[in-house]
Design a protein around this motif. Structure first.
Motif, short mmCIF file in Angstrom:
data_model
loop_
_atom_site.label_atom_id
_atom_site.label_comp_id
_atom_site.label_asym_id
_atom_site.label_seq_id
_atom_site.Cartn_x
_atom_site.Cartn_y
_atom_site.Cartn_z
N ARG A 38 0.82 -1.20 0.00
CA ARG A 38 0.00 0.00 0.00
C ARG A 38 0.86 1.25 0.00
N ALA A 39 1.92 1.22 0.83
CA ALA A 39 2.75 2.41 0.95
C ALA A 39 3.42 2.77 -0.37
N GLU A 48 3.97 9.52 4.13
CA GLU A 48 4.62 8.78 3.03
C GLU A 48 4.86 9.64 1.79
N ILE A 49 4.52 10.91 1.86
CA ILE A 49 4.80 11.80 0.73
C ILE A 49 5.75 12.90 1.18
N GLU A 50 6.47 13.46 0.24
CA GLU A 50 7.47 14.46 0.55
C GLU A 50 6.88 15.87 0.62
N ILE A 158 -14.78 -0.49 -2.49
CA ILE A 158 -13.36 -0.78 -2.30
C ILE A 158 -12.93 -0.17 -0.98
N GLY A 159 -11.99 -0.83 -0.29
CA GLY A 159 -11.54 -0.32 1.00
C GLY A 159 -10.06 -0.59 1.22
N VAL A 160 -9.40 0.35 1.85
CA VAL A 160 -7.97 0.24 2.15
C VAL A 160 -7.74 0.63 3.60
N ASP A 161 -7.07 -0.26 4.35
CA ASP A 161 -6.68 0.04 5.73
C ASP A 161 -5.30 0.66 5.76
N GLY A 162 -5.17 1.81 6.37
CA GLY A 162 -3.89 2.49 6.51
C GLY A 162 -3.51 2.62 7.98
N VAL A 193 -4.07 10.94 -0.71
CA VAL A 193 -3.29 11.01 0.53
C VAL A 193 -4.27 11.26 1.68
N VAL A 194 -4.19 10.42 2.71
CA VAL A 194 -5.06 10.56 3.87
C VAL A 194 -4.31 11.30 4.97
N VAL A 195 -4.94 12.33 5.50
CA VAL A 195 -4.36 13.12 6.59
C VAL A 195 -5.10 12.74 7.86
#
Length: 239
Positions: A38-39, A48-50, A158-162, A193-195
């Motif tokens: 995922r990352a 994970e982003i600059e 759809i689902g993504v666990d972060g 991007v999730v904050v």
């Protein structure tokens, strides 16, 4: 890119045997691989982003702009808070919501079960299918057409666990039934991007969304050559 504003709504003791150690190592490797996948491929955590430059800042979600993309912010009438973001692209839609999650476990397995129960209670059907983001749900809900005939409305969940968050998307239109038609929106979903923020929040609470700072006016008219998309079906409750 055009903005719009809509309305809504008996444990055994562990041993130190070689077999146990090997199994533990394999499990850890699997978890790490999943997290790394995922990352590297998205959606991403803010850590994970600059840089946040170039994204549309909607509070809990940073979205990469794209030619032809329209964003609708869905506002709860009673509280006037933004509760969802919907992407419209090439005749299909992707509704987005981000939630707080526990540190120790994800939410997607439980949420899929709840969605299935909700759809079933409405006389619909759900099927778990493999997808580009892991297990998805294909839901069919009874619906009436304009001529009064009965049919089904299809949506893909759809689902993504972060890390301490969960991101859910609901694909509608052609993207719900045609993988090729979904490619553009799936690509945008990967770039999100999730904050999460540092404030403690109960699991499953919505992460706060807001209007972008440079776009606080009412929804503008669609750009020339683009039709205003119709409001798609919404299935937004997860518990």
């Amino acid at each position: 890119m055009v903005f719009g504003r809509g309305r809504k709504a008996k444990q055994e003791q562990p041993t130190d045997s070689a077999e146990t150690q090997e199994a533990t190592a394999e499990g850890s490797a699997t978890e790490t691989a999943g997290a790394s996948g995922r990352a590297f491929n998205g959606p991403f955590d803010l850590s994970e982003i600059e840089s946040q430059d170039g994204y549309v800042d909607l509070g809990a979600l940073l979205i990469a702009p794209q030619e032809g993309l329209q964003l609708r912010l869905e506002v709860e009438e009673a509280t006037q808070r933004v509760v969802a973001v919907t992407m419209d692209l090439e005749g299909s839609s992707l509704q987005l919501q981000a939630f707080a999650a526990p540190k120790s476990e994800g939410l997607w397995d439980d949420i899929r079960e709840q969605i299935g129960q909700s759809v079933g209670s409405q006389g619909g059907q759900v099927e778990e299918v493999p997808g580009n983001f892991g297990t998805e749900l294909l839901a069919k809900l009874p619906a009436s057409s304009s001529d009064g005939s009965q049919g089904y409305r299809v949506a893909r969940f759809i689902g993504v666990d972060g890390p301490r968050w969960f991101l859910r998307g609901v694909l509608g239109g052609e993207a719900a039934v045609d993988r090729t038609a979904a490619a553009g929106l799936e690509g945008l979903f990967r770039q999100i991007v999730v904050v999460r923020g540092e404030n403690p929040m109960p699991p499953r609470d919505l992460l706060p969304l807001r209007l972008p700072k440079d776009n606080v006016a009412p929804a503008p008219a669609p750009a020339p050559g683009l039709e205003q998309p119709e409001r798609g079906p919404e299935i937004t409750q997860i518990g």
